[in-house]
Scaffold this active site. Structure first.
Site, PDB file in Angstrom:
ATOM      1  N   GLU A 115      -0.871  -9.316  -0.301  1.00  0.00           N
ATOM      2  CA  GLU A 115      -2.352  -9.264  -0.234  1.00  0.00           C
ATOM      3  C   GLU A 115      -2.677  -9.422  -1.701  1.00  0.00           C
ATOM      4  O   GLU A 115      -3.419  -9.918  -1.173  1.00  0.00           O
ATOM      5  CB  GLU A 115      -2.759  -8.546   0.896  1.00  0.00           C
ATOM      6  CG  GLU A 115      -1.800  -8.131   2.116  1.00  0.00           C
ATOM      7  CD  GLU A 115      -2.375  -6.679   2.774  1.00  0.00           C
ATOM      8  OE1 GLU A 115      -1.712  -5.644   2.670  1.00  0.00           O
ATOM      9  OE2 GLU A 115      -2.929  -7.189   3.866  1.00  0.00           O
ATOM     10  N   GLU A 162       4.268  -5.214   7.487  1.00  0.00           N
ATOM     11  CA  GLU A 162       3.641  -4.217   8.142  1.00  0.00           C
ATOM     12  C   GLU A 162       4.406  -3.837   9.297  1.00  0.00           C
ATOM     13  O   GLU A 162       4.080  -2.870   9.745  1.00  0.00           O
ATOM     14  CB  GLU A 162       2.322  -4.242   8.307  1.00  0.00           C
ATOM     15  CG  GLU A 162       1.855  -3.843   6.554  1.00  0.00           C
ATOM     16  CD  GLU A 162       1.583  -5.358   5.589  1.00  0.00           C
ATOM     17  OE1 GLU A 162       2.074  -6.717   6.180  1.00  0.00           O
ATOM     18  OE2 GLU A 162       0.931  -5.363   4.613  1.00  0.00           O
ATOM     19  N   ALA A 188       1.475  -1.198  -0.050  1.00  0.00           N
ATOM     20  CA  ALA A 188      -0.143   0.264  -0.061  1.00  0.00           C
ATOM     21  C   ALA A 188       0.627   1.303   0.349  1.00  0.00           C
ATOM     22  O   ALA A 188       2.127   0.936   0.814  1.00  0.00           O
ATOM     23  CB  ALA A 188      -0.721  -0.198   1.323  1.00  0.00           C
ATOM     24  N   GLY A 197       0.598  -4.571   0.857  1.00  0.00           N
ATOM     25  CA  GLY A 197      -0.881  -4.986  -0.116  1.00  0.00           C
ATOM     26  C   GLY A 197      -0.768  -5.802  -1.144  1.00  0.00           C
ATOM     27  O   GLY A 197      -1.395  -6.334  -1.802  1.00  0.00           O
TER      28      GLY A 197
END
Ligand code: CAA
Length: 260
Positions: A115, A135, A66, A112
């Site tokens: 993910e 993270e 992200a 992300g």
């Protein structure tokens, strides 16, 4: 449809979506997530598209996570909304598409990015790929489904080791633990994904959709996967694809599925 952050190219029933922010290692900002969501929804609606391949632009990254610059100053409430919106608009959407999605992981797949690859139905990787959920090194946790999908794919113990150490693993280790299905050189990656897509697209789209719904059901708490399989199996018998598939077998010819 015109996009700023992704490229979409459809050929011979295979739609290739390429995340195209190579200078930012294809990090997922909100605009990219919105564009991906739109492109996936459009591909799912298009009956001519039988398989979707998702990859990253450049030689370095699939997606490095992200976009940290975008959320670094978020409040608790904004953080919660970021996660909820991401789940809904992209990550759950991809998992529940009935058009199969193959992630061609061509480099870093972090946070992300991993993910997103894990939301796809199948993952293949190039030998330079590095995968991880870093993270906790940023003081946050995976927020786009990573705590759930990593454990589903590789088991709870291995998932917690990767999440708690924030360590990246190489493609061969990812293959060994079942996080990716195949590892090839970067040049061979898209040809491999396309070869797999070509095998998939010969089969009944209706049965493929049923198989995805049934397999996904195992991970839905309110649904019994075995019951779902019985229901989906029965539904196949009322489809034109089933009539064509079984007739073609008995007539010793290749099936031509109408997709109904
Ligand atoms: N967000 C925003 N920008 C990113 C980014 C990210 N996740 N990852 C890389 N970039 C940017 C860098 O800031 C840099 O931009 P500038 O040139 O403008 O400074 C550019 O991409 C190139 O990156 P590096 O110079 O860092 O490249 P490197 O080869 O030295 O390192 C890397 C590569 C190890 C992948 C490193 O970029 C890195 O650690 N990136 C962050 C990985 C990460 O922590 N991902 C998880 C994000 S959090 C998340 O995803 C939360 C969630 O679950 C919802």
């Amino acid at each position: 449809m015109s996009f700023k952050n992704i490229l979409v190219d459809s050929e011979e029933s295979i739609c290739t979506i390429t995340i195209n922010r190579p200078k930012q290692l294809n990090a997922l900002n909100s605009a990219t997530i919105a564009e991906l969501s739109e492109a996936f929804r459009a591909a799912e609606k298009d009956a001519a598209i039988k398989v979707i391949v998702l990859t990253g632009s450049g030689e370095k990254a699939f997606v490095a996570g992200a976009d940290i610059k975008e959320f670094a100053h978020f409040t608790t409430e904004e953080g919660k909304n970021l996660s909820a919106k991401g789940h809904q608009t992209l990550f759950d959407l991809v998992q529940n598409l009935v058009t199969p999605v193959i992630a061609a992981v061509n480099g870093f797949a972090l946070g992300g990015g991993l993910e997103l690859a894990m939301s796809c139905h199948i993952r293949v990787a190039s030998d330079n790929a590095k995968l991880g959920l870093p993270e906790v090194s940023l003081g946050v946790i995976p927020g786009y489904g990573g705590t759930q999908r990593l454990a589903q794919l590789v088991g709870k113990g291995r998932a917690l080791e990767l999440i708690l150490t924030a360590q990246m693993i190489g493609a061969d280790d990812a293959h060994r633990i079942g996080l990716v299905n195949h590892v090839v050189s970067q040049q061979e990656l898209l040809p491999l994904a396309n070869k797999m897509a070509s095998k998939i697209k010969r089969n009944s789209p209706v049965a493929i959709a049923s198989a995805i719904r049934s397999t996904n059901a195992q991970y839905e708490t309110a649904v019994n996967g075995f019951d779902k399989e019985i229901e989906e199996f029965g539904k196949c018998f009322g489809t034109e694809d089933f009539k064509e598939g079984t007739t073609a077998f008995l007539e010793k010819r290749k099936a031509k599925f109408p997709g109904k």
